[in-house]
Design an enzyme around this catalytic site. Structure first.
Site, short mmCIF file in Angstrom:
data_model
loop_
_atom_site.label_atom_id
_atom_site.label_comp_id
_atom_site.label_asym_id
_atom_site.label_seq_id
_atom_site.Cartn_x
_atom_site.Cartn_y
_atom_site.Cartn_z
N ASP A 170 -6.72 -3.82 10.72
CA ASP A 170 -5.61 -2.87 10.89
C ASP A 170 -5.54 -2.48 12.38
OD1 ASP A 170 -3.59 -1.11 10.27
OD2 ASP A 170 -4.78 0.14 8.92
N CYS A 183 0.82 -1.22 0.00
CA CYS A 183 0.00 0.00 0.00
C CYS A 183 0.85 1.27 0.00
CB CYS A 183 -0.91 0.00 1.23
SG CYS A 183 -2.36 1.05 0.98
O1 LIG Z 1 -1.24 4.69 5.00
C1 LIG Z 1 -1.90 5.70 5.14
O2 LIG Z 1 -1.38 6.82 5.19
C2 LIG Z 1 -3.40 5.61 5.26
C3 LIG Z 1 -4.11 6.75 5.61
C4 LIG Z 1 -5.47 6.70 5.72
C5 LIG Z 1 -6.15 5.54 5.47
C6 LIG Z 1 -5.47 4.39 5.13
C7 LIG Z 1 -4.09 4.40 5.02
N1 LIG Z 1 -3.40 3.25 4.72
C8 LIG Z 1 -4.08 2.06 4.37
C9 LIG Z 1 -3.32 0.80 4.34
O3 LIG Z 1 -3.75 -0.12 3.67
C10 LIG Z 1 -2.10 0.57 5.17
O4 LIG Z 1 -1.29 -0.33 4.49
C11 LIG Z 1 -2.50 0.00 6.54
O5 LIG Z 1 -3.14 0.98 7.26
C12 LIG Z 1 -1.27 -0.49 7.34
O6 LIG Z 1 -0.29 0.48 7.39
P1 LIG Z 1 1.03 0.28 8.29
O7 LIG Z 1 0.57 0.22 9.70
O8 LIG Z 1 1.87 1.44 7.98
O9 LIG Z 1 1.67 -1.00 7.87
#
Ligand SMILES: O=C(O)c1ccccc1NCC(=O)[C@H](O)[C@H](O)COP(=O)(O)O
Length: 225
Positions: A139, A17
Site C-alpha cells: 500500500d 475494501c
Molecule cells: O481504508 C481505510 O480507511 C483504512 C484505514 C485503516 C487501515 C486500512 C484501511 N484500508 C485498507 C485497505 O485495504 C485499502 O483498500 C488500502 O489501504 C488502499 O486504499 P486506497 O488507497 O483508498 O485505494
C-alpha cells in the site's frame, strides 16, 4: 505495435475494501469479487463496526471471502471479530509482528500483512515475515494507515525479491488496469481497490467497480511504447 498479453496473469484476484452498507454489499457481491474487506479500525472513515450487521455478514455467499482489516489489535480481539462476522481472512495494517501473523495463519485464517511503501522502502525488513502470511499487501505510505487514495511509485516493486505473493494496493483506479496486467511482477497475485471507487467513505460506486472488474478480467491488449 499492439502486444497481445497471452502471458498476462489472468488469474489475478480482486479485493474490494471498505464496505459496510448492506445494499451496497449485496450489489458488490453480485459482481463476484474474490474478496470483500470490512474495516475494523475505529479511526477509519470506513469503520464497519456499528453499521455492519454480523448476521448479514455471516450469511454472504461463500463465493466471496470476507476480510477483516485491523490496525494493531490484540489476537483475542481479532479472533472475536472474525467469529462474530464469520470472516475467513485478516488484513493487518499496523505494526503487527510475524508471530501474530503466524498465530492467525495457524488458526486457519488467510493472512494478508500490509506494508506502507515509499521510494526508500527496504524489502529486506520483510524477511522475518516470510512463511507467516499468505500474502503481503503493498500500500502507499501516507497519513492514514490505509485508504489514502494515492498510488506509490511502483518502480520500488522491481526490488521485491522474496517468495510471498502480494496484492497491489494504494489509489488504484481503472486507468491503472493495463499497467497492472502487463505482468511486470511475478509475485503479483491480486489488487485491492478502495477510495477511488467511492461515492462517499464506506459506500462504493457499483457501476465504477463493475467497469474495473470487467476491464481487469478481460484479456486486454496494450500498445507497445
Ligand atoms: O481504508 C481505510 O480507511 C483504512 C484505514 C485503516 C487501515 C486500512 C484501511 N484500508 C485498507 C485497505 O485495504 C485499502 O483498500 C488500502 O489501504 C488502499 O486504499 P486506497 O488507497 O483508498 O485505494
Amino acid at each position: 505495435m499492439a502486444v497481445s498479453l497471452t502471458n498476462a496473469p489472468t488469474t489475478l484476484q480482486v479485493k474490494v475494501c471498505g464496505m459496510r452498507e448492506p445494499e451496497n454489499i449485496g450489489d458488490l457481491v453480485a459482481l463476484q469479487p474474490d474478496y470483500i474487506g470490512f474495516i475494523f479500525y475505529r479511526k477509519s472513515a470506513r469503520y464497519a463496526g456499528e453499521k455492519l450487521n454480523p448476521e448479514y455478514a455471516k450469511h454472504l455467499p461463500a463465493t466471496v471471502q470476507k476480510v477483516g482489516v485491523f490496525v494493531n489489535e490484540a489476537l483475542e480481539t481479532i479472533l472475536a471479530l472474525t467469529e462474530k462476522y464469520g470472516l475467513q481472512a485478516v488484513q493487518l495494517h499496523g505494526h503487527e509482528t510475524p508471530e501474530l501473523c503466524r498465530k492467525l495463519k495457524q488458526a486457519g485464517f488467510l493472512v494478508l500483512k500490509a506494508f506502507a511503501l515509499d521510494d526508500s522502502f527496504d524489502f529486506t525488513t520483510l524477511e522475518f515475515y516470510e512463511g507467516t502470511c499468505d500474502y503481503y499487501l503493498f500500500d502507499t505510505k501516507g497519513q492514514q494507515h490505509g485508504g489514502n487514495g494515492v498510488t506509490f511509485n511502483w518502480q520500488v516493486l522491481d526490488q521485491y525479491h522474496l517468495n510471498t505473493p502480494f496484492f497491489l494496493s494504494g489509489g488504484l483506479d481503472i486507468e491503472h488496469v493495463a499497467a497492472i496486467k502487463a505482468g511486470r511482477w511475478p509475485q503479483l497475485r491480486g489488487i485491492d481497490i478502495n477510495s477511488r471507487f467511492e461515492l462517499e467513505p464506506g459506500l462504493k460506486n457499483i457501476s465504477k467497480v463493475k467497469k474495473m472488474l470487467t476491464a481487469f478480467r478481460e484479456n486486454i491488449s496494450i500498445a507497445d511504447k
